[in-house]
Structures are given as C-alpha cells and as structure tokens.
Design a protein around this motif. Structure first.
Motif, short mmCIF file in Angstrom:
data_model
loop_
_atom_site.label_atom_id
_atom_site.label_comp_id
_atom_site.label_asym_id
_atom_site.label_seq_id
_atom_site.Cartn_x
_atom_site.Cartn_y
_atom_site.Cartn_z
N GLN A 1 50.30 40.45 33.92
CA GLN A 1 51.18 40.78 35.04
C GLN A 1 52.57 41.16 34.53
O GLN A 1 53.17 42.14 35.00
CB GLN A 1 51.27 39.58 35.99
CG GLN A 1 49.95 39.21 36.65
CD GLN A 1 50.09 38.03 37.58
OE1 GLN A 1 51.05 37.95 38.36
NE2 GLN A 1 49.16 37.07 37.52
N ARG B 1 37.71 36.59 35.16
CA ARG B 1 38.34 36.84 36.45
C ARG B 1 37.60 36.11 37.58
O ARG B 1 36.37 36.17 37.66
CB ARG B 1 38.38 38.34 36.73
CG ARG B 1 39.01 38.72 38.07
CD ARG B 1 39.03 40.23 38.26
NE ARG B 1 37.70 40.80 38.16
CZ ARG B 1 36.83 40.83 39.16
NH1 ARG B 1 37.13 40.30 40.34
NH2 ARG B 1 35.64 41.38 38.99
N SER C 1 47.28 39.53 40.84
CA SER C 1 47.33 38.07 40.69
C SER C 1 46.03 37.50 40.11
O SER C 1 46.00 36.33 39.71
CB SER C 1 47.62 37.41 42.04
OG SER C 1 46.62 37.74 42.99
N SER C 2 44.98 38.31 40.05
CA SER C 2 43.71 37.85 39.48
C SER C 2 43.73 37.82 37.96
O SER C 2 42.77 37.33 37.34
CB SER C 2 42.57 38.78 39.93
OG SER C 2 42.44 38.78 41.35
N TYR C 3 44.81 38.32 37.36
CA TYR C 3 44.86 38.48 35.91
C TYR C 3 45.90 37.53 35.31
O TYR C 3 46.80 37.05 36.00
CB TYR C 3 45.16 39.95 35.57
CG TYR C 3 44.07 40.85 36.11
CD1 TYR C 3 42.90 41.06 35.40
CD2 TYR C 3 44.19 41.42 37.39
CE1 TYR C 3 41.88 41.84 35.92
CE2 TYR C 3 43.17 42.20 37.91
CZ TYR C 3 42.02 42.40 37.17
OH TYR C 3 41.00 43.16 37.69
N GLU D 1 43.51 43.04 42.60
CA GLU D 1 44.74 42.30 42.86
C GLU D 1 45.31 41.80 41.54
O GLU D 1 44.61 41.12 40.77
CB GLU D 1 44.48 41.12 43.80
CG GLU D 1 44.19 41.57 45.24
CD GLU D 1 44.10 40.40 46.20
OE1 GLU D 1 44.47 39.27 45.81
OE2 GLU D 1 43.65 40.62 47.34
N GLN E 1 49.05 35.77 33.43
CA GLN E 1 50.47 36.03 33.62
C GLN E 1 50.99 37.04 32.60
O GLN E 1 51.84 37.89 32.93
CB GLN E 1 51.27 34.73 33.51
CG GLN E 1 52.74 34.89 33.89
CD GLN E 1 52.93 35.35 35.32
OE1 GLN E 1 52.35 34.77 36.24
NE2 GLN E 1 53.73 36.39 35.52
#
Length: 258
Positions: free
Chosen positions: A22, A7, A15-17, A13, A19
């Motif tokens: 997510q 990370r 978006s730090s992970y 957040e 796709q």
C-alpha cells in the motif's frame, strides 16, 4: 524476513494487500498521475494530434505491443513449479495470459490503420528515434531482474496505467466517432479490450508480487520494486513526450503557457 502472504480480502481493494505494498503504490501515485495527465491523451481525444505525432505514437509503441508476450515469457522462465506459492501463482497466471495477448498485436494494427498509419509502416519502418526506452526497459527487467520486479514493472505498472489511459480515450465520443463507421468496431477493439472498466490483470499481478515477497520484505527490496514501477511510468512519459515534440497544437499550448 518474508512472512507468507495469502490474500483474504477482495482482489481489487488495496486494503487486501500488505502495508508495504500500500505504501509503495502511494509513493508511485504522483508519477502515475504524470502519465495520465500527459498532453498526448488530450490532443488525441480533441482530434488535435497531427499526422506526424499520430504516426510517432503508433510506430513508437508498436515494438512494445508486439513484444509484450515475450516479456511475460521471460518472467515465466524464472518460475519453478512447486518452489513456492508465488511461483505457482505466477506460473499459472503467465501461461494463461500469454495466450490472451496473442491477438493484441493484430488489434493494434487495426487501430493504427484506422488512424491513418498503414500496416506496412508498422511492419517495415523503424520506430521513431527516442521511442525505444519502454520496450528496452521491460525486456531488461524481465530478463535480468527478479520475477517480482519483472511482473511489477510490466504487468502491474504498465498494464495498470495503460488500462486507465485506454479508458479515457475509449470513453471519448468525439474520438470514437472520428473513425469511419465501416471500420470503427475493428479499429477500436484494442482500446475496448484494454479499457480498465473491470480489468483485474494489474490486481492479479500485484497479488503475485505480494505472494512472492511476503508480508515483511526488506526495505531495500521494496525500494527496488518502487523504483521499477516509477521507471515504467517514466518510460511512458518520455515516449509520449517524443511522440508529440513537434505537434503544432502542443507547441501553441506551450507558447501560450509561457
């Protein structure tokens, strides 16, 4: 493929992970919403949870609360120091947080006592029939599933949604003030500690899972983790249903809706 993940963005957040993570979380969102929208929380905050339903809740969740550190210990047994960055991250985190959990069972007892369900019932009475699905599932996945599956099912899914429903209840002035001032602080300590204001535990668990799985896990592995999250949420929904199945106010609401 299992490309290494580390990370770089903010912990909290999404978006730090990767796709895939997510997308997995988005896929589980509607099931999570069913936990948070469950009638039991509104009945509790409105002080319309009858004595039987309150006892069902306190007794029904007690085995999960009391055994939660042991679920984490089962995950810890799967780690090997130095085997991978994910193993190292999981090992440090689990060791630290098992110690954090050591007093939470006592805090649950204080809440139960404040709500009118004495310690003797929690320690000596069997939980209501049909409320054992959640602890059984968590024990099974932590004992027999992969390290990532156990952590995503318990430390990400359950801890995450519990932080959110705990916050809803703790934020209810009506509910807080229903406790006698002489015991209010101790009775609400479990809720206060689990309220999700700044809780990073579920995010840390997600980081561990992504570090273990990498940026490009197989579709089957992602599907399995997704199913683990949904099953954790569904287990909580079913437990809530069982706790309030005979609650008079719930029955009145159901009749009105029909």
């Amino acid at each position: 493929m299992n490309k290494h993940f580390e990370r770089t963005g903010p912990l909290t957040e999404l978006s730090s992970y990767p796709q895939w993570a997510q997308d997995m979380i988005a896929d589980c969102e509607s099931t999570k919403a069913r936990v948070l929208d469950h009638e039991i929380w509104k009945l509790m905050m409105d002080l319309r949870l009858d004595e039987e339903s309150t006892a069902n809740f306190m007794l029904g969740l007690w085995p999960f609360i009391e055994r939660f550190p042991s679920f984490m210990a089962l995950s810890l047994l799967k780690t090997r120091y130095g085997r991978s960055p994910g193993d190292n991250l999981a090992r440090r985190w689990l060791v630290r947080n098992i110690r954090v959990e050591q007093n939470h069972a006592e805090y649950w007892i204080h809440w139960s006592e404040g709500a009118g369900v004495p310690r003797e019932r929690l320690l000596g009475e069997a939980p209501p029939h049909g409320t054992d699905g959640l602890p059984r599932w968590c024990e099974d996945i932590c004992a027999r599933g992969s390290l990532a599956a156990g952590i995503v099912a318990t430390n990400y899914a359950i801890e995450g949604v519990t932080g959110e429903w705990s916050q809803m209840i703790y934020d209810s002035t009506k509910y807080r003030e229903s406790f006698d001032p002489s015991v209010r602080t101790s009775a609400l300590k479990w809720l206060h500690l689990h309220a999700a204001y700044d809780d990073t535990h579920p995010w840390e668990a997600l980081e561990i899972v992504c570090t273990l799985m990498g940026t490009d896990p197989s579709a089957d592995d992602v599907a399995h983790l997704t199913e683990c999250i949904k099953r954790s949420y569904t287990s909580m929904i079913l437990l809530g249903d069982r706790c309030i199945q005979n609650c008079p106010d719930r029955l009145l609401l159901s009749e009105a809706a029909a």
